[in-house]
Structures are given as C-alpha cells and as structure tokens.
Design a protein around this motif. Structure first.
Motif, PDB file in Angstrom:
ATOM      1  N   GLY A 110      11.029  -7.043   9.795  1.00 46.26           N
ATOM      2  CA  GLY A 110      11.641  -5.977  10.584  1.00 46.26           C
ATOM      3  C   GLY A 110      10.909  -5.663  11.853  1.00 46.26           C
ATOM      4  N   SER A 111       9.713  -6.214  11.989  1.00 48.09           N
ATOM      5  CA  SER A 111       8.942  -5.923  13.196  1.00 48.09           C
ATOM      6  C   SER A 111       8.274  -7.194  13.678  1.00 48.09           C
ATOM      7  N   GLU A 112       7.751  -7.077  14.898  1.00 46.42           N
ATOM      8  CA  GLU A 112       7.059  -8.238  15.474  1.00 46.42           C
ATOM      9  C   GLU A 112       5.812  -8.588  14.688  1.00 46.42           C
ATOM     10  N   ASP A 113       5.100  -7.537  14.193  1.00 45.66           N
ATOM     11  CA  ASP A 113       3.871  -7.804  13.425  1.00 45.66           C
ATOM     12  C   ASP A 113       4.190  -8.533  12.118  1.00 45.66           C
ATOM     13  N   GLU A 114       5.247  -8.126  11.447  1.00 40.22           N
ATOM     14  CA  GLU A 114       5.610  -8.804  10.207  1.00 40.22           C
ATOM     15  C   GLU A 114       6.017 -10.258  10.472  1.00 40.22           C
ATOM     16  N   LEU A 115       6.710 -10.482  11.577  1.00 36.26           N
ATOM     17  CA  LEU A 115       7.096 -11.844  11.929  1.00 36.26           C
ATOM     18  C   LEU A 115       5.875 -12.691  12.250  1.00 36.26           C
ATOM     19  N   ARG A 116       4.923 -12.098  12.969  1.00 36.99           N
ATOM     20  CA  ARG A 116       3.690 -12.826  13.287  1.00 36.99           C
ATOM     21  C   ARG A 116       2.922 -13.181  12.005  1.00 36.99           C
ATOM     22  N   GLU A 117       2.865 -12.244  11.047  1.00 41.08           N
ATOM     23  CA  GLU A 117       2.162 -12.505   9.788  1.00 41.08           C
ATOM     24  C   GLU A 117       2.839 -13.635   9.011  1.00 41.08           C
ATOM     25  N   ALA A 118       4.163 -13.661   9.018  1.00 40.13           N
ATOM     26  CA  ALA A 118       4.891 -14.740   8.332  1.00 40.13           C
ATOM     27  C   ALA A 118       4.619 -16.081   9.003  1.00 40.13           C
ATOM     28  N   VAL A 119       4.602 -16.083  10.336  1.00 42.10           N
ATOM     29  CA  VAL A 119       4.313 -17.329  11.051  1.00 42.10           C
ATOM     30  C   VAL A 119       2.888 -17.789  10.775  1.00 42.10           C
ATOM     31  N   ARG A 120       1.952 -16.809  10.684  1.00 45.52           N
ATOM     32  CA  ARG A 120       0.553 -17.168  10.415  1.00 45.52           C
ATOM     33  C   ARG A 120       0.410 -17.802   9.038  1.00 45.52           C
ATOM     34  N   ARG A 121       1.032 -17.216   8.035  1.00 50.43           N
ATOM     35  CA  ARG A 121       0.963 -17.790   6.699  1.00 50.43           C
ATOM     36  C   ARG A 121       1.657 -19.156   6.662  1.00 50.43           C
TER      37      ARG A 121
END
Length: 456
Positions: free
Chosen positions: A269-280
C-alpha cells in the motif's frame, strides 16, 4: 573378417594354425622318409659293389653271367666295368658300349666312391642311382659302376604323399570341428554375460554379471565389469540425488520470490512496503544466482572442464580482498574478520577461484560461527594451507565426515538458510588445484582449510 562372430574367427585362426602345423609336419616326415630311402638305396649299392668287386677281380669272370643272380636283378639293377680311359670292359644286359659316366665323374670316382643320379639308362626308361667305385681287375685298375632304379623309392614316396594329402585334410577338418566346439564352450560364459548385460538397466540396480570361477582372464573380465557397473551405479545414484537436491533447493527460493512478488502486487500500500518487497525479492534472486553458479561450477568440475589460471599469488593481498568483500556484512552482524599471512609470502593458484573458496568459508563462519573469524596461511611440507577459523561452537562431531558433501547441512547445530553447496564448492576448487579441503573442530570453534601444492 572382423564382422564374423568371435567363434568363427577363433576357429578360422585355429584352422590356419593347424594347417600350417600339419603342412610343416607332413613336409618334415616326407623329407625324412626320402632321406631314409636314399640311405637304404646307398647301402644296397654298397653291398652289391662289394660283392661284384670280388667277382670282377678275376679277368675270367663276367658281369653278364651274373646278370641272373641276386647281385644284379633284371629290369631293376645293372652294372658296368670301365677301364681308366673310359672303355667299357664289361656290362650287364643290355650291353652298353658307351660309359654311363663322363670323364669328370670318372676322375672323381677314381679318387673316392661317387653316387650319381641318372635320368635315363639304356634299356631302363626310369631314373636310377649309380655308385661308382675303383676296383682292380687282373691287377689293373678299373672303375665299377653299380646302379639300381629308383622306382621303389618313388612309389613309396608317392604313396606316402597321397596318404598325407588324404589324412591331412581329414585331420584338419576334425581339428577345426574340435576347435569350433571348444571355442563355443569357452564363449558360452561370455554369451551368458552378454545376455545379463543386455538385461541390466537403470531400473534394475544391483544386478551384476555372472562371473565364472575359472581363475582365468574371463573371470577377471567379469570381476572388472561388475566393478565398473558398481561405479556407474554409484555415479548414477549421485547424479539422481544431485538433480533431486538441486530441484528442491531451486524450488524454495523460486516459491519465496513468487510469494513476495504476489504480495507486493496485492498488498503493497505504500512505497516503503513496495521497496521492502523488492529488497526481499532481490535477496532471493541473489540466492538463486549463487545457487546456479555453484551448481554450474560443480558440474563443470565433474566433467573436468573447470578452467584455472594458475599463477603465483601474494597471500596478504589475497586475504585483504576476501576481508574487504565480507567486511560490510561482518560489521552489520557485529563480527570481525581479519587476515594473517604468518610469514607465508605466496601461494600457487587461480586468484578468482581461491577468493571464491575463501569467501565461501568466511560466509559459512559468519553464518554459523562466533564473532571472531581469522584467515591464516601455514606452510605444510610442500603444501600451503589456507585456514579460516572461528570461535563458535564448531561442527557437530558426526557431521565432519560429510561436511564437504553436496547439499549437506548441519541444520540442528549450525542454523539454516544455506543450500549446502558452500563447502562442496571449496572442495571442488581445492581438487582442481591438485590439493584437498579439510575441516576440524578446535578449542574453541571450527577450522576449515584448503591444502594447495606449492608447485601448481
């Protein structure tokens, strides 16, 4: 010839060898018989010459009157008495006024007894043999010629030759037939082994060829082939296990990557959550990349295609490169990695592969070991040992024997997260350099090292 069955080739070779033996034996016997018959003819001529020499010593005796006696048989033997100048003094019927020997032969016979083979004698249309010897007639020197036809000798040799020509092929056929049967008996075990080999497949593990207890080359062949089947079966089992383990290891990060991407699409739902998913997801991709690279390296090593650029490397810069590569991770986990060359200046090897092996060892120590990790170099009698030590709890005692096997993990004592290829890659690189890899528990922690020959 090479397309014929072995049984026929062996029989043909045996037949050729037997034919040569029979031919040489027959020729030898024929020549020996010919020699014996010639000796018998010579002895007969000598006896007749001795008897006739006594008769012709008397000038009143005549060879004609003796023609009907046993000394000179009509149609088979003859005699002639010559003067020194070649005149015929006396002869058996039919009387011949020309000497049977020429002047050179008469001179030779005057010195010593002389045997001469004549193709034809007047009154006898066949070959004969003559003995010429010097005698005395009425006190005067003379030359006595005693001859006999060679018909009996020729007939005997012809009969013997015919018998050889009949018996030889028969013996050859019998010997070839016996050789064919013996070859069949000898190859029966080979055929049994062939049938069993044709029935062996990957679906029938444990099957082996029948080994005849003959104590010869056939038994050794069977033992060797069974040992080869055992090695192939072990290699097939290892390959099956390797494929199964590789599939299992690849499936896990792929499933995690798919899950992370699906969650990012549905729930981010947010840019931070998307970044965390991409990092994992990036971590899983990195894990997949490392796993694929490790599998490729091991596969290339198994085929003997692992290229190496061996050169003399300074140990200190080698350790510094490895430490710099893992330094950020060590700092993040609150651990310390140091290198100590211990006076060892250089080592022979491929820089990229040695850095890869040492990095795997350090990565293993960071994951499972204590907070202090040390790289050291030690000379060891023609080898240089590159050690990676930590101050953790060490390997479980039962795990040391299989620490370098593919996909082996001491999960119970060393945690989880690896694919179990790190130490296997280390051993692969060490063997490619002509060295070896070892692991041991120290007090405290674990010690894993590569032993590399000083001359690569």
């Amino acid at each position: 010839m090479s397309r014929l069955p072995i049984r026929l080739r062996v029989t043909a070779a045996f037949a050729v060898a037997m034919a040569a033996v029979l031919a040489s034996t027959g020729l030898f016997l024929y020549l020996r018989l010919s020699s014996h018959l010639t000796t018998a003819v010579n002895r007969e001529l000598q006896l007749r010459a001795q008897d006739l020499a006594v008769l012709v010593a008397d000038p009143r005796s005549s060879l004609v009157r003796e023609g009907g006696t046993h000394l000179v048989e009509h149609g088979e033997s003859y005699a002639q008495l010559l003067a020194p100048d070649g005149r015929v003094l006396d002869a058996t019927a039919p009387r011949e006024t020309a000497p049977l020997l020429d002047a050179q032969q008469r001179r030779a016979a005057a010195r010593e007894p002389l045997y001469v083979d004549l193709d034809r004698v007047p009154g006898l249309d066949e070959a004969s043999r003559v003995l010429a010897t010097s005698v005395r007639r009425g006190g005067q020197p003379a030359l006595l010629l005693v001859g006999t036809t060679l018909s009996d000798r020729s007939e005997t040799l012809a009969d013997f030759r015919n018998e050889l020509l009949i018996a030889g092929p028969i013996a050859l056929l019998l010997a070839s037939g016996l050789g064919y049967l013996l070859a069949g008996l000898s190859l029966r075990q080979v055929e049994s082994m062939r049938r069993r080999a044709a029935a062996i497949s990957a679906e029938t593990p444990g099957d082996r060829l029948p080994v005849p207890p003959t104590g010869d080359e056939l038994e050794r062949l069977g033992v060797t082939l069974n040992a080869m089947l055992g090695r192939l079966e072990s290699a097939l089992e290892r390959e099956r296990a390797f494929v199964a383990d590789a599939g299992h290891e690849l499936r896990t990060p792929l499933a995690l990557l798919r899950t992370e991407l699906e969650l990012a699409l549905r729930q981010a739902g947010s840019e931070d959550e998307l970044r965390e998913a991409v990092r994992r997801s990036s971590q899983e991709v990195d894990r997949l990349s490392q796993l694929a690279e490790g599998l490729l390296l091991i596969a290339r090593s198994d085929r003997g295609n692992l290229p190496l650029r061996v050169e003399t490397l300074d140990v200190r810069p080698l350790f510094e490169s490895v430490v710099n590569r893992v330094e950020w991770r060590a700092e993040a986990e609150g651990k310390r990695v140091v290198g100590n060359a211990n006076g060892v200046a250089a080592v022979r090897g491929d820089q990229l592969r040695l850095e890869q092996a040492l990095t795997n060892l350090v990565d293993n120590a960071l994951r499972y070991g204590g907070d202090q990790i040390t790289l050291t170099a030690t000379p060891a009698g023609g080898h240089t040992e590159l050690h990676v030590r930590d101050n953790g709890s060490g390997f479980p005692a039962g795990f040391l024997d299989e620490a370098f096997e593919r996909f082996s993990r001491a999960d119970a004592a060393r945690g989880r997260g690896g694919a179990g290829l790190g130490l296997a890659i280390v051993r692969t690189i060490a063997r490619a350099h002509g060295g070896s890899a070892h692991a041991a528990n120290r007090t405290p922690g674990a010690d894993v090292w590569l032993s590399l020959p000083d001359r690569g």
